[in-house]
Design a protein around this motif. Structure first.
Motif, mmCIF file in Angstrom:
data_model
loop_
_atom_site.group_PDB
_atom_site.id
_atom_site.type_symbol
_atom_site.label_atom_id
_atom_site.label_comp_id
_atom_site.label_asym_id
_atom_site.label_seq_id
_atom_site.Cartn_x
_atom_site.Cartn_y
_atom_site.Cartn_z
ATOM 1 N N GLN A 1 39.773 37.303 57.806
ATOM 2 C CA GLN A 1 39.323 38.555 58.407
ATOM 3 C C GLN A 1 38.692 39.466 57.355
ATOM 4 O OE1 GLN A 1 39.077 39.348 61.640
ATOM 5 N NE2 GLN A 1 38.005 41.171 60.934
ATOM 6 N N ALA A 2 39.326 39.567 56.205
ATOM 7 C CA ALA A 2 38.778 40.399 55.124
ATOM 8 C C ALA A 2 37.436 39.848 54.657
ATOM 9 C CB ALA A 2 39.761 40.468 53.956
ATOM 10 N N ALA A 3 37.352 38.539 54.525
ATOM 11 C CA ALA A 3 36.091 37.921 54.095
ATOM 12 C C ALA A 3 34.990 38.213 55.100
ATOM 13 C CB ALA A 3 36.278 36.420 53.913
ATOM 14 N N LEU A 4 35.291 38.076 56.371
ATOM 15 C CA LEU A 4 34.290 38.346 57.410
ATOM 16 C C LEU A 4 33.801 39.786 57.337
ATOM 17 C CD1 LEU A 4 32.818 37.035 59.793
ATOM 18 C CD2 LEU A 4 34.710 37.748 61.255
ATOM 19 N N GLU A 5 34.716 40.718 57.154
ATOM 20 C CA GLU A 5 34.338 42.125 57.023
ATOM 21 C C GLU A 5 33.463 42.352 55.794
ATOM 22 O OE1 GLU A 5 38.109 44.115 56.883
ATOM 23 O OE2 GLU A 5 38.569 43.666 58.997
ATOM 24 N N LEU A 6 33.860 41.767 54.687
ATOM 25 C CA LEU A 6 33.095 41.953 53.444
ATOM 26 C C LEU A 6 31.743 41.255 53.509
ATOM 27 C CD1 LEU A 6 36.059 41.676 50.967
ATOM 28 C CD2 LEU A 6 34.574 43.676 51.254
ATOM 29 N N PHE A 7 31.685 40.081 54.136
ATOM 30 C CA PHE A 7 30.398 39.407 54.303
ATOM 31 C C PHE A 7 29.465 40.272 55.145
ATOM 32 C CE2 PHE A 7 32.612 34.984 54.042
ATOM 33 C CZ PHE A 7 32.673 35.069 52.651
ATOM 34 N N ALA A 8 30.019 40.957 56.146
ATOM 35 C CA ALA A 8 29.207 41.852 56.978
ATOM 36 C C ALA A 8 28.685 43.033 56.161
ATOM 37 C CB ALA A 8 30.025 42.353 58.172
ATOM 38 N N GLU A 9 29.503 43.519 55.237
ATOM 39 C CA GLU A 9 29.115 44.676 54.430
ATOM 40 C C GLU A 9 28.182 44.312 53.273
ATOM 41 O OE1 GLU A 9 32.730 46.593 53.085
ATOM 42 O OE2 GLU A 9 33.578 46.495 55.109
ATOM 43 N N HIS A 10 28.434 43.172 52.621
ATOM 44 C CA HIS A 10 27.747 42.854 51.367
ATOM 45 C C HIS A 10 26.989 41.532 51.374
ATOM 46 C CE1 HIS A 10 30.077 46.116 49.582
ATOM 47 N NE2 HIS A 10 31.147 45.585 50.134
ATOM 48 N N GLY A 11 27.065 40.776 52.465
ATOM 49 C CA GLY A 11 26.491 39.444 52.486
ATOM 50 C C GLY A 11 27.414 38.475 51.769
ATOM 51 N N VAL A 12 27.149 37.199 51.945
ATOM 52 C CA VAL A 12 27.988 36.187 51.306
ATOM 53 C C VAL A 12 27.829 36.262 49.797
ATOM 54 C CG1 VAL A 12 28.370 33.704 51.030
ATOM 55 C CG2 VAL A 12 28.012 34.664 53.320
ATOM 56 N N SER A 13 26.601 36.327 49.325
ATOM 57 C CA SER A 13 26.367 36.351 47.882
ATOM 58 C C SER A 13 26.930 37.595 47.221
ATOM 59 C CB SER A 13 24.870 36.243 47.577
ATOM 60 O OG SER A 13 24.380 34.997 48.017
ATOM 61 N N GLY A 14 26.974 38.694 47.944
ATOM 62 C CA GLY A 14 27.448 39.945 47.376
ATOM 63 C C GLY A 14 28.947 40.148 47.470
ATOM 64 N N THR A 15 29.656 39.158 47.984
ATOM 65 C CA THR A 15 31.104 39.254 48.127
ATOM 66 C C THR A 15 31.775 38.293 47.155
ATOM 67 O OG1 THR A 15 30.885 39.785 50.482
ATOM 68 C CG2 THR A 15 33.026 38.984 49.754
ATOM 69 N N SER A 16 32.738 38.796 46.421
ATOM 70 C CA SER A 16 33.478 37.947 45.483
ATOM 71 C C SER A 16 34.884 37.667 46.020
ATOM 72 C CB SER A 16 33.592 38.636 44.123
ATOM 73 O OG SER A 16 34.435 39.765 44.227
ATOM 74 N N LEU A 17 35.504 36.651 45.475
ATOM 75 C CA LEU A 17 36.892 36.367 45.834
ATOM 76 C C LEU A 17 37.801 37.527 45.439
ATOM 77 C CD1 LEU A 17 37.221 32.572 44.984
ATOM 78 C CD2 LEU A 17 37.070 33.631 47.246
ATOM 79 N N GLN A 18 37.467 38.201 44.342
ATOM 80 C CA GLN A 18 38.261 39.356 43.932
ATOM 81 C C GLN A 18 38.164 40.472 44.966
ATOM 82 O OE1 GLN A 18 40.395 39.613 41.092
ATOM 83 N NE2 GLN A 18 41.074 41.233 42.484
ATOM 84 N N MET A 19 36.965 40.683 45.510
ATOM 85 C CA MET A 19 36.803 41.700 46.549
ATOM 86 C C MET A 19 37.656 41.360 47.772
ATOM 87 S SD MET A 19 32.664 42.188 46.236
ATOM 88 C CE MET A 19 32.444 43.321 47.603
ATOM 89 N N ILE A 20 37.676 40.080 48.116
ATOM 90 C CA ILE A 20 38.482 39.643 49.266
ATOM 91 C C ILE A 20 39.960 39.888 48.975
ATOM 92 C CG2 ILE A 20 39.167 37.652 50.664
ATOM 93 C CD1 ILE A 20 36.262 36.568 50.131
ATOM 94 N N ALA A 21 40.407 39.502 47.789
ATOM 95 C CA ALA A 21 41.808 39.714 47.403
ATOM 96 C C ALA A 21 42.163 41.205 47.457
ATOM 97 C CB ALA A 21 42.056 39.145 46.013
ATOM 98 N N ASP A 22 41.275 42.035 46.921
ATOM 99 C CA ASP A 22 41.517 43.484 46.939
ATOM 100 C C ASP A 22 41.625 44.009 48.366
ATOM 101 O OD1 ASP A 22 41.439 43.451 44.159
ATOM 102 O OD2 ASP A 22 39.398 44.284 44.035
ATOM 103 N N ARG A 23 40.753 43.529 49.253
ATOM 104 C CA ARG A 23 40.778 43.988 50.649
ATOM 105 C C ARG A 23 42.079 43.583 51.333
ATOM 106 N NH1 ARG A 23 36.647 45.423 54.598
ATOM 107 N NH2 ARG A 23 35.677 46.295 52.737
ATOM 108 N N VAL A 24 42.564 42.383 51.028
ATOM 109 C CA VAL A 24 43.805 41.903 51.639
ATOM 110 C C VAL A 24 45.019 42.564 50.996
ATOM 111 C CG1 VAL A 24 45.236 39.836 52.056
ATOM 112 C CG2 VAL A 24 42.768 39.700 52.308
ATOM 113 N N GLY A 25 44.857 42.956 49.727
ATOM 114 C CA GLY A 25 45.976 43.551 49.007
ATOM 115 C C GLY A 25 46.861 42.516 48.339
#
Length: 190
Positions: free
Chosen positions: A17-41
Motif C-alpha cells: 500500500q505504501a509503495a502504491l501511494e509513493l509510486f503515485a506521488e513520485h513514479g516508480v523510478s522516483g521511489t526508493s525502498l527507504q521511502m517505502i520503509a519510512d512510509r510504513v514506519g
C-alpha cells in the motif's frame, strides 16, 4: 517493553500500500525502498525481508492484472470472428482499467513500467496476445491507430482526475458505450 511483531502478511500488505501511494506521488523510478520503509514506519531491512527489490514490489502489484489479461486473451481467442475477439478484448480492457483504477493511475505512462513488463516473458506474452486481439492478424495503419486511440482513451478515462467523481459502474458503462460507437465508426459497413 518488547515490541510485538506484526504478522508477515500485514507488513507485506502495508509495504504494498505504501509503495502504491509513493509510486503515485513520485513514479516508480522516483521511489526508493527507504521511502517505502519510512512510509510504513519500519526499517529498510523489514522491506527487504518482504521484497528483495523494488521491481519485486512492482511485479507483485501488477501481477494479478497480467494474470487477468492472460485469461482474457484465452477467452477471446476461443471466440469465432476477429471482430468478436476484438470486442471481447476491449470489453475486458474496460473492466480491467476500471476495476484497477488506482493501479492504472500509477502505472499508465510510467516510463519504468514498459521495460519491466517486456523483460518478463509471461507479461510480454500477455501483452502481445492482447495486442494481436485488438489489431487482428494483418492490421492496416487505420486499425492500428484506432486501437491505440481506443486503448489510450480507456486508460486515460480511468486515470483522469476530471472523472474521479464518476462511479466505477457508470465509468464502465460509459466506456463500453463510447468504445462501441468508435468501433462502429472504424467499420461503418457493419
Amino acid at each position: 517493553m518488547t515490541k510485538v511483531a506484526s504478522p508477515r502478511g500485514v507488513v507485506r500488505d502495508r509495504v504494498l500500500q505504501a509503495a502504491l501511494e509513493l509510486f503515485a506521488e513520485h513514479g516508480v523510478s522516483g521511489t526508493s525502498l527507504q521511502m517505502i520503509a519510512d512510509r510504513v514506519g519500519v526499517a529498510k531491512a523489514s522491506v527487504y525481508y518482504q521484497f528483495h527489490t523494488k521491481e519485486d514490489i512492482v511485479l507483485t502489484l501488477i501481477g494479478p492484472v497480467f494474470d487477468d489479461i492472460a485469461r482474457l486473451v484465452k477467452i477471446a481467442e476461443a471466440v469465432g470472428s476477429e471482430e468478436a475477439r476484438r470486442d471481447v478484448a476491449i470489453s475486458g480492457l474496460v473492466e480491467l482499467a476500471v476495476r484497477n483504477r488506482s493501479l492504472t493511475t500509477v502505472f499508465f505512462g510510467d516510463p519504468a513500467i514498459d521495460p519491466l513488463i517486456r523483460s518478463h516473458d509471461e507479461f510480454a506474452a500477455a501483452i502481445e496476445g492482447f495486442d494481436n486481439l485488438l489489431v487482428g492478424a494483418t492490421p492496416d495503419d487505420a486499425t492500428r491507430v484506432a486501437m491505440t486511440v481506443i486503448t489510450a482513451g480507456i486508460y486515460g478515462a480511468a486515470i483522469s482526475p476530471h472523472l474521479a467523481d464518476v462511479s466505477d459502474d457508470d465509468l464502465h458503462r460509459l466506456l463500453l458505450e463510447t468504445t462501441s460507437r468508435l468501433l462502429v465508426a472504424l467499420n461503418p459497413a457493419k
